[in-house]
Motif scaffolding. Sequence first.
Motif, mmCIF file in Angstrom:
data_model
loop_
_atom_site.group_PDB
_atom_site.id
_atom_site.type_symbol
_atom_site.label_atom_id
_atom_site.label_comp_id
_atom_site.label_asym_id
_atom_site.label_seq_id
_atom_site.Cartn_x
_atom_site.Cartn_y
_atom_site.Cartn_z
ATOM 1 N N UNK A 255 0.826 -1.212 0.000
ATOM 2 C CA UNK A 255 0.000 0.000 0.000
ATOM 3 C C UNK A 255 0.861 1.263 0.000
ATOM 4 N N UNK A 256 2.073 1.172 0.546
ATOM 5 C CA UNK A 256 2.952 2.347 0.569
ATOM 6 C C UNK A 256 3.515 2.641 -0.818
ATOM 7 N N UNK A 257 3.550 1.627 -1.680
ATOM 8 C CA UNK A 257 3.987 1.862 -3.066
ATOM 9 C C UNK A 257 2.830 2.368 -3.924
ATOM 10 N N UNK A 258 1.628 1.998 -3.541
ATOM 11 C CA UNK A 258 0.454 2.423 -4.295
ATOM 12 C C UNK A 258 -0.003 3.827 -3.918
ATOM 13 N N UNK A 259 0.166 4.197 -2.636
ATOM 14 C CA UNK A 259 -0.338 5.483 -2.147
ATOM 15 C C UNK A 259 0.774 6.242 -1.436
ATOM 16 N N UNK A 260 1.252 7.342 -2.014
ATOM 17 C CA UNK A 260 2.342 8.100 -1.394
ATOM 18 C C UNK A 260 2.007 8.625 0.002
ATOM 19 N N UNK A 261 0.717 8.799 0.330
ATOM 20 C CA UNK A 261 0.387 9.315 1.657
ATOM 21 C C UNK A 261 0.733 8.281 2.732
ATOM 22 N N UNK A 262 0.487 7.002 2.457
ATOM 23 C CA UNK A 262 0.898 5.958 3.392
ATOM 24 C C UNK A 262 2.422 5.907 3.491
ATOM 25 N N UNK A 263 3.089 6.054 2.354
ATOM 26 C CA UNK A 263 4.556 6.095 2.367
ATOM 27 C C UNK A 263 5.049 7.256 3.218
ATOM 28 N N UNK A 298 -2.193 12.152 -4.008
ATOM 29 C CA UNK A 298 -3.387 12.723 -4.626
ATOM 30 C C UNK A 298 -4.481 12.860 -3.566
ATOM 31 N N UNK A 299 -4.917 14.078 -3.245
ATOM 32 C CA UNK A 299 -5.954 14.254 -2.219
ATOM 33 C C UNK A 299 -7.265 13.567 -2.565
ATOM 34 N N UNK A 300 -7.482 13.287 -3.837
ATOM 35 C CA UNK A 300 -8.757 12.696 -4.254
ATOM 36 C C UNK A 300 -8.800 11.185 -4.066
ATOM 37 N N UNK A 301 -7.675 10.552 -3.762
ATOM 38 C CA UNK A 301 -7.649 9.099 -3.595
ATOM 39 C C UNK A 301 -8.512 8.678 -2.405
ATOM 40 N N UNK A 302 -9.142 7.522 -2.548
ATOM 41 C CA UNK A 302 -9.954 6.984 -1.450
ATOM 42 C C UNK A 302 -9.045 6.434 -0.363
ATOM 43 N N UNK A 303 -9.303 6.842 0.888
ATOM 44 C CA UNK A 303 -8.496 6.378 2.025
ATOM 45 C C UNK A 303 -9.397 6.121 3.218
ATOM 46 N N UNK A 304 -8.938 5.262 4.150
ATOM 47 C CA UNK A 304 -9.777 4.950 5.319
ATOM 48 C C UNK A 304 -9.962 6.166 6.217
ATOM 49 N N UNK A 305 -11.042 6.126 7.002
ATOM 50 C CA UNK A 305 -11.418 7.274 7.820
ATOM 51 C C UNK A 305 -10.331 7.627 8.833
#
Length: 425
Positions: A255-263, A298-305
Amino acid sequence: MDTTRNSVLEAWMTEHGYSSNGLAEAVNRAIEQLTGRPGGLDGSSVRAWKAGRVTWPKSAARKALEDVTGLPAIALGFVPRSRPPSTPDPQQEEPNMKRRTLVGSIAAAAAAAAAPGASPRRIGMSDVNRLNKRFAEIVASDHRHGGQLGIEQRAAALADEALNLQNAGNATQRVRSNLYASAAAFRSSAMWAAIDGRRYDVAKAHMREAQALAEMSGDQAIKFRIWSHAGTMYRHMGRPADAVAANDVARNLHITRRDPLFASLGLARQGAIHGAAQERTCTRRAFEQAQDAMLRADPADHRPVWMLAFYDQAELDSLALAAHSALGDYSTAEYHAHRCLSALRPHMVRSRAITTTRLAHAQLAQGAPDAATATAMKVPSEAATQHARVTRMLQEFGAALRATAPGSSIVQTWTEHTATWRTAA
């Protein structure tokens, strides 16, 4: 050709949260498990099922659909091509009448199944969604109060409720995975409340349970949350090697490779661990990389609450504040404290109290006891007396203030101020 929509299938998809494309992907995966080759369905295939243009899918797709839903095809509104001898001649019935009769019989069967004493009820995504709303309440309560035993207990009880649903009725594999993910999320919130309240032995017990549930769910985001929490727990316990190892598990999830925010979050927490371990170069590099990853997200990506509720620029600066304070770089720590406080969202009450207290420490360490005391006095009495981490930090601030300016009027001011906290408590 006269067709009638398959309202039964449509209702099932709505109940379980499937789009046409989503159901096609799930059935394709099931076909691959059955045949060894991926299925070739797409959203238009499922739309043809819903529209009634395809009344009886091909055998592989039909079997895969039954595996995904846990229901026989006829219970999903499909009509077999061949009928037993007792079935009337198709030309003697109106097609619409046949479909209405079938749908009506399925609905009657479903109602009978829901009756007391009948077969177990079906657990669906509506049950999962109800739990997710409760989880959002737990997250909000944590940000307001943090570390409270009551939050920990409520989260643990809701984890048990999610698990109890597993045995309360029939469910598809997708729903069961979501229930395990909900249980893991609640248990991870119980873990975090225990960490925040410095109840580390209890936190470790919650962690083990949360990790097992997360594995059963297969949910990458909740796995990240649990292992990232574990890294923070070990950092607070003064075990940097264990903290790095736990945080590395989180950072190595795909998930850290897919979503930079998790990274970014993984790197920022790694930076805080490096700071606690007195590794200056690694600390600086980690925060530079965390900032870069945040800017790419990307702020528009779906992420958990839970991620949306807390991780932003303010939290990154909060972690940088903790790291530079641990390194003794108090001017840089103060810089990040002011940045954090200016960007904190209103609901982050607990974070504001912690950041304000750390700012007071940084100012005092730079030889400004008056400014530091004025800052510390801004911490609300509720946080000062009821949040274990804030209470300890303020006690340490008072000890450092008395050592820095013994017998001064500012020490007297601080002593009188803390007395009002004890009265309020």
